[in-house]
Enzyme design. Structure first.
Site, PDB file in Angstrom:
ATOM      1  N   VAL A  88    -110.720  40.598  52.300  1.00 51.35           N
ATOM      2  CA  VAL A  88    -111.644  39.769  53.090  1.00 51.35           C
ATOM      3  C   VAL A  88    -111.177  39.653  54.540  1.00 51.35           C
ATOM      4  O   VAL A  88    -109.993  39.413  54.784  1.00 51.35           O
ATOM      5  CB  VAL A  88    -111.727  38.358  52.454  1.00 51.35           C
ATOM      6  N   THR A  93    -116.596  45.566  57.687  1.00 51.15           N
ATOM      7  CA  THR A  93    -117.916  45.637  58.323  1.00 51.15           C
ATOM      8  C   THR A  93    -117.794  46.056  59.784  1.00 51.15           C
ATOM      9  O   THR A  93    -118.548  46.900  60.260  1.00 51.15           O
ATOM     10  CB  THR A  93    -118.636  44.277  58.199  1.00 51.15           C
ATOM     11  N   HIS A 137    -116.087  44.839  45.712  1.00 47.40           N
ATOM     12  CA  HIS A 137    -115.535  45.684  44.670  1.00 47.40           C
ATOM     13  C   HIS A 137    -116.377  45.655  43.402  1.00 47.40           C
ATOM     14  O   HIS A 137    -116.362  46.584  42.623  1.00 47.40           O
ATOM     15  CB  HIS A 137    -114.114  45.254  44.336  1.00 47.40           C
TER      16      HIS A 137
HETATM   17  P1  GTP Z   1    -115.645  40.475  54.645  1.00 52.02           P
HETATM   18  O1  GTP Z   1    -116.905  41.280  54.583  1.00 52.02           O
HETATM   19  O2  GTP Z   1    -115.899  39.010  54.756  1.00 52.02           O
HETATM   20  O3  GTP Z   1    -114.688  40.795  53.552  1.00 52.02           O
HETATM   21  O4  GTP Z   1    -114.893  40.822  56.011  1.00 52.02           O
HETATM   22  P2  GTP Z   1    -114.729  42.242  56.671  1.00 52.02           P
HETATM   23  O5  GTP Z   1    -113.573  42.944  56.065  1.00 52.02           O
HETATM   24  O6  GTP Z   1    -116.012  42.949  56.696  1.00 52.02           O
HETATM   25  O7  GTP Z   1    -114.299  41.835  58.144  1.00 52.02           O
HETATM   26  P3  GTP Z   1    -115.187  41.739  59.436  1.00 52.02           P
HETATM   27  O8  GTP Z   1    -115.555  43.082  59.921  1.00 52.02           O
HETATM   28  O9  GTP Z   1    -116.273  40.771  59.206  1.00 52.02           O
HETATM   29  O10 GTP Z   1    -114.113  41.191  60.460  1.00 52.02           O
HETATM   30  C1  GTP Z   1    -113.469  39.930  60.264  1.00 52.02           C
HETATM   31  C2  GTP Z   1    -113.015  39.399  61.598  1.00 52.02           C
HETATM   32  O11 GTP Z   1    -112.031  40.269  62.149  1.00 52.02           O
HETATM   33  C3  GTP Z   1    -114.124  39.306  62.635  1.00 52.02           C
HETATM   34  O12 GTP Z   1    -113.958  38.137  63.383  1.00 52.02           O
HETATM   35  C4  GTP Z   1    -113.897  40.545  63.506  1.00 52.02           C
HETATM   36  O13 GTP Z   1    -114.333  40.352  64.823  1.00 52.02           O
HETATM   37  C5  GTP Z   1    -112.394  40.670  63.441  1.00 52.02           C
HETATM   38  N1  GTP Z   1    -111.961  42.062  63.655  1.00 52.02           N
HETATM   39  C6  GTP Z   1    -112.405  43.149  62.972  1.00 52.02           C
HETATM   40  N2  GTP Z   1    -111.811  44.241  63.434  1.00 52.02           N
HETATM   41  C7  GTP Z   1    -110.978  43.854  64.426  1.00 52.02           C
HETATM   42  C8  GTP Z   1    -110.082  44.553  65.289  1.00 52.02           C
HETATM   43  O14 GTP Z   1    -109.929  45.769  65.259  1.00 52.02           O
HETATM   44  N3  GTP Z   1    -109.381  43.799  66.167  1.00 52.02           N
HETATM   45  C9  GTP Z   1    -109.522  42.446  66.250  1.00 52.02           C
HETATM   46  N4  GTP Z   1    -108.780  41.804  67.137  1.00 52.02           N
HETATM   47  N5  GTP Z   1    -110.364  41.779  65.452  1.00 52.02           N
HETATM   48  C10 GTP Z   1    -111.080  42.459  64.561  1.00 52.02           C
HETATM   49 MG    MG Z   2    -117.868  42.531  55.649  1.00 52.34          MG
END
Ligand code: GTP
Ligand code: MG
Length: 370
Positions: A88, A93, A137
Site C-alpha cells: 500500500v 498507481t 492481490h
Molecule cells: P495503493 O493503491 O493505495 O496501494 O497505493 P499505491 O501503491 O498505488 O501508491 P500511490 O501511487 O497512490 O502513491 C502513494 C503516495 O506516494 C502518493 O502520495 C504519491 O504521490 C507518492 N509517490 C508515489 N511515487 C512516488 C515517488 O516516486 N516519489 C515520491 N516522493 N512520492 C511518490
Molecule cells: Mg493504487
C-alpha cells in the site's frame, strides 16, 4: 449427481412453477420452487408436460469449449503482459500513470488518464508492453485460481524509504506461486531518507537475490513522481520478455480473460478483456464465464473505437448479456445458440451449487438444534 431446481425446470419448459409442483405432487414428490429434484424425476415431469428431453452432461458442454481450438496459423511475438504489485502506498498507481505517460501513441489528446483495468504502452522503439492494474492481490489470486494466468512478468514496487512490508511479501509469494519472473522497481528514490540498498538487502530474506549481489533479480531504481528510470524499467521488461519468447497466433478466434467487468448506466455490461490468442472482432459471438454476448463495440485503452484486437491487447467489450467476473475465460464461438446454451448451463450449475450449499447449511442448523 445431476439435479435441477423446480423453478429452473419450469423456466426451461416455459411452464408455470405451480403447475410443475402440482405435477410432482401427483408423483408423490413434495417440492417447493427452490428445491432441487434429481434428473430422473425431472425427466418424468418433462414427459408429463409433453416436452422433448435433451440431457446435457458436463462433458458435452464444457469439453468442446475448453479444448483449445487447433489453429494452424503462424505464431508471432506478442507484447508481454505485466502486473504491477506491491505494498500500500508504495506507488503502484503513480508508476502505472507515469509509464502510461511514456506512451508515444498517446497523442496530443492524451493526458487524461481514465481508469481502466489494463492498458498498452508503445515505446519509441515500436515495442509494446501491456500493463495490468489489478485492484489488488485478491484479483490476481482469483485469476490464478480460475486458471487464467494472464501475467507474464510481475513488477514488484518497493518504496525506497519504507522497504519490504507485509504486502510486498504477499506479492512475492503470489508471483512465486504463479512461477512468474519478478522485476523489482525500487520507487521513490527522490525522497529524503530513500535507501535503495537497504531494500535490496531485505529482498535477500525472501530469496530474491539482486543482480549486483550475484543473483538474477533485476532491480531498477525509479521515481514515479520525478519520472526517473522509467525507460530503464521498460527496457528491463522487454529484455525479460525476449527471454520468455512470448508468442501467440493472431489468425484465430479470440480467447482471453476478463480483467474487470461492471454494469454501467447507459452502456450495459462492460468488460475489460485481455486477448491472449487470436483476434477479437466486432460482431463476434462469445462466452465469458456464465455470460454470453455479441461484440457490439470494442474500445481501446483510450476510449477509441476499434474494429479488432489481437494478442496481448486489452479492450473494453460492449454487448454482453450479463456481467461476468474478473478472471473469467473469454472465448469466441461460432454460433449464438451454442453460446447461449453454455452460458445457460453454467448459470444453472452455479445455482445448483449454491442451492446445495444453502441446503447443507439448513441441515447443519437442524442438527445443531437437536
Ligand atoms: P495503493 O493503491 O493505495 O496501494 O497505493 P499505491 O501503491 O498505488 O501508491 P500511490 O501511487 O497512490 O502513491 C502513494 C503516495 O506516494 C502518493 O502520495 C504519491 O504521490 C507518492 N509517490 C508515489 N511515487 C512516488 C515517488 O516516486 N516519489 C515520491 N516522493 N512520492 C511518490
Ligand atoms: Mg493504487
Amino acid at each position: 449427481p445431476e439435479a435441477i431446481t423446480v423453478g429452473d425446470l419450469a423456466n426451461r419448459m416455459a411452464e408455470r412453477a405451480t403447475d410443475v409442483i402440482k405435477s410432482l405432487m401427483k408423483m408423490g414428490v413434495m417440492a417447493t420452487v427452490n428445491q432441487a429434484i434429481d434428473a430422473d424425476t425431472a425427466e418424468l415431469v418433462v414427459e408429463e408436460f409433453g416436452h422433448r428431453i435433451k440431457r446435457v452432461s458436463d462433458a458435452d458442454v464444457e469439453d468442446a469449449l475448453l479444448k483449445p481450438v487447433e489453429v494452424d496459423g503462424d505464431a508471432v511475438t506478442r507484447a508481454p503482459v505485466v502486473t504491477v504489485m506491491g505494498h500500500v502506498d508504495h506507488g503502484k498507481t503513480s508508476l502505472l500513470d507515469a509509464l502510461r505517460a511514456t506512451d508515444i501513441a498517446a497523442g496530443e489528446a492524451g493526458g487524461i488518464t481514465q481508469h481502466i483495468g489494463a492498458y498498452q504502452v508503445t515505446m519509441s522503439s515500436g515495442d509494446k508492453i501491456t500493463f495490468l492494474d489489478t485492484p489488488g492481490h485478491a484479483a490476481f489470486t482469483a485469476m490464478r485460481q480460475r486458471g487464467a494466468e494472464v501475467t507474464d512478468i510481475v513488477v514488484l514496487v518497493v518504496a525506497a524509504d519504507d522497504g519490504i512490508q507485509p504486502q510486498t511479501v504477499e506479492a512475492i509469494n503470489h508471483a512465486k506461486a504463479a512461477e512468474v519472473p519478478i522485476i523489482v522497481a525500487i520507487n521513490k528514490i527522490d525522497k529524503e531518507g530513500a535507501d535503495p540498498s537497504k531494500a535490496k538487502t531485505q529482498l535477500l530474506e525472501h530469496s530474491l537475490v539482486p543482480e549486483d549481489m550475484g543473483g538474477d533479480v533485476i532491480c531498477v531504481e525509479v521515481s514515479a513522481l520525478k519520472r526517473i528510470g522509467l525507460e530503464a524499467l521498460e527496457e528491463t521488461i522487454l529484455l525479460q520478455a525476449e527471454m520468455l519468447e512470448l508468442k501467440a497466433v493472431p489468425d484465430a478466434p479470440a480467447r482471453g480473460a476478463v480483467v474487470e467487468a461492471k454494469l454501467e448506466v447507459g452502456r450495459g455490461s462492460v468488460a475489460t478483456v485481455l486477448v491472449q490468442s487470436g483476434t477479437l472482432k466486432v460482431g463476434d459471438i462469445f462466452v465469458a464465464g456464465q455470460e454470453w454476448g455479441r461484440v457490439r463495440a470494442l474500445l481501446d485503452d483510450r476510449g477509441r473505437q476499434i474494429q479488432e484486437a489481437g494478442p496481448s491487447v486489452p479492450v473494453e467489450v460492449l454487448g454482453l448479456q450479463g456481467t461476468p467476473s474478473a478472471g473469467d475465460e473469454f472465448i469466441v464461438l461460432q454460433d449464438e445458440s451454442r453460446a447461449r446454451e453454455i452460458a445457460d448451463y453454467r448459470q444453472r450449475k452455479n445455482r445448483e451449487q449454491q442451492f446445495t450449499i444453502a441446503a447443507r447449511g439448513t441441515l447443519e442448523q437442524m442438527f445443531e438444534k437437536v
